[in-house]
Design an enzyme around this catalytic site. Structure first.
Site, PDB file in Angstrom:
ATOM      1  N   CYS A 172     -13.258  58.281 -48.880  1.00 27.19           N
ATOM      2  CA  CYS A 172     -14.376  58.371 -49.823  1.00 27.19           C
ATOM      3  C   CYS A 172     -15.454  59.341 -49.298  1.00 27.19           C
ATOM      4  O   CYS A 172     -15.220  60.539 -49.311  1.00 27.19           O
ATOM      5  CB  CYS A 172     -14.929  56.980 -50.119  1.00 27.19           C
ATOM      6  SG  CYS A 172     -15.793  56.923 -51.684  1.00 27.19           S
ATOM      7  N   HIS A 186     -10.708  53.227 -50.768  1.00 27.98           N
ATOM      8  CA  HIS A 186     -10.968  52.498 -49.523  1.00 27.98           C
ATOM      9  C   HIS A 186      -9.833  51.537 -49.182  1.00 27.98           C
ATOM     10  O   HIS A 186      -9.930  50.342 -49.502  1.00 27.98           O
ATOM     11  CB  HIS A 186     -12.239  51.651 -49.683  1.00 27.98           C
ATOM     12  CG  HIS A 186     -13.490  52.435 -49.814  1.00 27.98           C
ATOM     13  ND1 HIS A 186     -14.238  52.827 -48.735  1.00 27.98           N
ATOM     14  CD2 HIS A 186     -14.144  52.892 -50.903  1.00 27.98           C
ATOM     15  CE1 HIS A 186     -15.299  53.495 -49.148  1.00 27.98           C
ATOM     16  NE2 HIS A 186     -15.259  53.550 -50.459  1.00 27.98           N
ATOM     17  N   GLU A 225      -9.258  50.272 -46.429  1.00 28.40           N
ATOM     18  CA  GLU A 225      -9.741  49.324 -45.403  1.00 28.40           C
ATOM     19  C   GLU A 225     -10.333  48.057 -46.008  1.00 28.40           C
ATOM     20  O   GLU A 225     -10.501  47.076 -45.297  1.00 28.40           O
ATOM     21  CB  GLU A 225     -10.745  50.018 -44.468  1.00 28.40           C
ATOM     22  CG  GLU A 225     -12.130  50.300 -45.042  1.00 28.40           C
ATOM     23  CD  GLU A 225     -12.189  51.507 -45.953  1.00 28.40           C
ATOM     24  OE1 GLU A 225     -11.139  52.111 -46.266  1.00 28.40           O
ATOM     25  OE2 GLU A 225     -13.312  51.852 -46.385  1.00 28.40           O
TER      26      GLU A 225
HETATM   27  N1  GLN Z   1     -20.695  58.444 -53.518  1.00 29.29           N
HETATM   28  C1  GLN Z   1     -20.645  58.455 -52.104  1.00 29.29           C
HETATM   29  C2  GLN Z   1     -20.968  59.834 -51.531  1.00 29.29           C
HETATM   30  O1  GLN Z   1     -21.303  60.723 -52.198  1.00 29.29           O
HETATM   31  C3  GLN Z   1     -19.296  58.009 -51.589  1.00 29.29           C
HETATM   32  C4  GLN Z   1     -19.104  56.552 -51.880  1.00 29.29           C
HETATM   33  C5  GLN Z   1     -18.228  55.857 -50.893  1.00 29.29           C
HETATM   34  O2  GLN Z   1     -17.981  56.324 -49.782  1.00 29.29           O
HETATM   35  N2  GLN Z   1     -17.785  54.691 -51.275  1.00 29.29           N
HETATM   36  O3  GLN Z   1     -20.894  59.996 -50.349  1.00 29.29           O
END
Ligand code: GLN
Length: 200
Positions: A83, A178, A180
């Site tokens: 992410c 994610h 994890e």
């Molecule tokens: N929206 C977040 C970002 O721009 C990422 C979200 C996340 O890691 N769950 O970093």
């Protein structure tokens, strides 16, 4: 594995560090949190967690970590980004905050918060060819998508509508979601395989 356990760092500037530490321990890795260049120098592989990419970017500069991270990536350190971690591995960030930068390394353009506010978070069962069955239960939280990728990038998973949410290039692995948080261990195992291959 004993003393031969690969040492995996989790970049611990911000984000869901603990969840990654837990999965990596479960897999038998020697895990350490990484905030300083000296700590980065001691690991054989790295996870960049989810969180807020613009905050991790800023803190990495404050901690003197950005250039050491860029060098380590260029030197072939196996890294897995989830992410925000995927955003930080992308050569190009779309919809970043003003001045937001990434570490780069993955020849992709990644759009932040690509699902809009209505679909802030959701789950999806993803088929990941390289893993086979069962599908990956993927949790997306304000997730990015990969919108452009270079010839050297392998697509590992797409949503039903074709949007790309998991990629790999050499020793770099990135997912929009994610694993994890859903006890999915196969991406972390893949990182460990890369680390072992590089150590041997
Ligand atoms: N929206 C977040 C970002 O721009 C990422 C979200 C996340 O890691 N769950 O970093």
């Amino acid at each position: 594995m004993g003393g031969d356990a690969p040492r995996i760092g989790v970049l611990a500037l911000q984000g869901d560090v603990r969840e990654h530490v837990r999965i990596l321990r479960l897999l038998g890795a020697g895990v350490r949190t990484v905030r300083r260049p000296a700590e980065l120098a001691e690991v054989d592989g790295l996870v960049i967690p989810g969180g807020e990419s613009s905050v991790i970017d800023k803190l990495s500069r404050a901690f003197g970590m950005r250039d050491p991270l860029r060098r380590a990536i260029a030197d072939g350190l196996p890294v897995y980004g989830t992410c925000a971690g995927l955003i930080l591995l992308a050569d190009e960030v779309l919809d970043g905050l003003p001045g937001q930068e990434s570490f780069g390394g993955l020849d992709v353009a990644v759009r932040r918060n690509a699902f809009g506010s209505q679909l802030d978070s959701f789950e999806s069962d993803l088929r990941v060819e390289v893993f086979g069955e069962p599908p990956v239960k993927a949790v997306f939280i304000r997730a990015p998508v990969v919108e452009r990728w270079g010839a050297g990038v392998e697509i590992l998973a797409t949503l039903d509508d074709g949007r790309v949410v998991a990629v790999e290039q050499g020793n770099l692995l990135g997912t929009s979601f994610h694993p994890e948080v859903s006890d999915e261990t196969r991406f972390h195992e893949r990182l460990l395989e890369r680390v072992r291959a590089r150590l041997n």
